[in-house]
Design a protein around this motif. Sequence first.
Motif, short mmCIF file in Angstrom:
data_model
loop_
_atom_site.label_atom_id
_atom_site.label_comp_id
_atom_site.label_asym_id
_atom_site.label_seq_id
_atom_site.Cartn_x
_atom_site.Cartn_y
_atom_site.Cartn_z
N MET A 1 16.05 34.95 14.99
CA MET A 1 14.81 35.03 15.79
C MET A 1 13.70 35.66 14.97
O MET A 1 13.93 36.58 14.21
CB MET A 1 15.08 35.84 17.06
CG MET A 1 14.00 35.67 18.11
SD MET A 1 14.62 36.05 19.77
CE MET A 1 15.79 34.74 20.03
N ASP A 49 18.68 37.73 21.72
CA ASP A 49 17.62 37.21 22.59
C ASP A 49 16.28 37.90 22.32
O ASP A 49 16.17 38.82 21.51
CB ASP A 49 18.02 37.35 24.07
CG ASP A 49 18.33 38.80 24.45
OD1 ASP A 49 17.78 39.72 23.81
OD2 ASP A 49 19.14 39.02 25.37
N GLU A 50 15.25 37.43 23.04
CA GLU A 50 13.89 37.93 22.80
C GLU A 50 13.76 39.41 23.12
O GLU A 50 13.06 40.15 22.44
CB GLU A 50 12.89 37.13 23.65
CG GLU A 50 12.83 35.67 23.25
CD GLU A 50 11.52 34.99 23.65
OE1 GLU A 50 10.69 35.64 24.32
OE2 GLU A 50 11.34 33.82 23.29
N VAL A 77 7.39 37.97 19.73
CA VAL A 77 8.29 36.92 19.24
C VAL A 77 7.43 35.70 18.92
O VAL A 77 6.52 35.36 19.68
CB VAL A 77 9.35 36.57 20.31
CG1 VAL A 77 10.18 35.38 19.87
CG2 VAL A 77 10.25 37.78 20.56
#
Lengths: 79, 79
Positions: A1, A49-50, A77
Amino acid sequence: MLIEIRVDLKEEIEDPQGKVVEKALRNLGFPVKSVRFSKLIKIELDVKDEKEAIETGKQMCKVLLANPVIEKYTVKVIP
Amino acid sequence: MLIEIRVDLKEEIEDPQGKVVEKALRNLGFPVKSVRFSKLIKIELDVKDEKEAIETGKQMCKVLLANPVIEKYTVKVIP
């Protein structure tokens, strides 16, 4: 990410690099009133995850990337 | 009028500052895969409209703010 951290000097803090560039640009004839530099740090993270990405980004700012006395930061993000 | 100029290293160019910070963050236990630094330059200009602001910003990049061999830049007007 992928996250992007923006680190800005607080408004009341002088920016010596900005002042030098401001003078240089003015000497070159550009109609410049003020110049302020910020840092943009793009970081690839191995997180799930974010939410974790943002939390990790904030933690990295606290520990290493920003100086809380003179700087403020935002973490987002990016695609 | 306020513009923001973003100067990024071209993708194929190594970022030594990023590499150092990447190692430091990893040593601190953060799950970091890569780090790249960019510059963000906020400039107040004495110009009459947005078109002139953007043109002036691009000209300043060509003359002083960016190195076209290793960097690319974007200029935008901000509120």
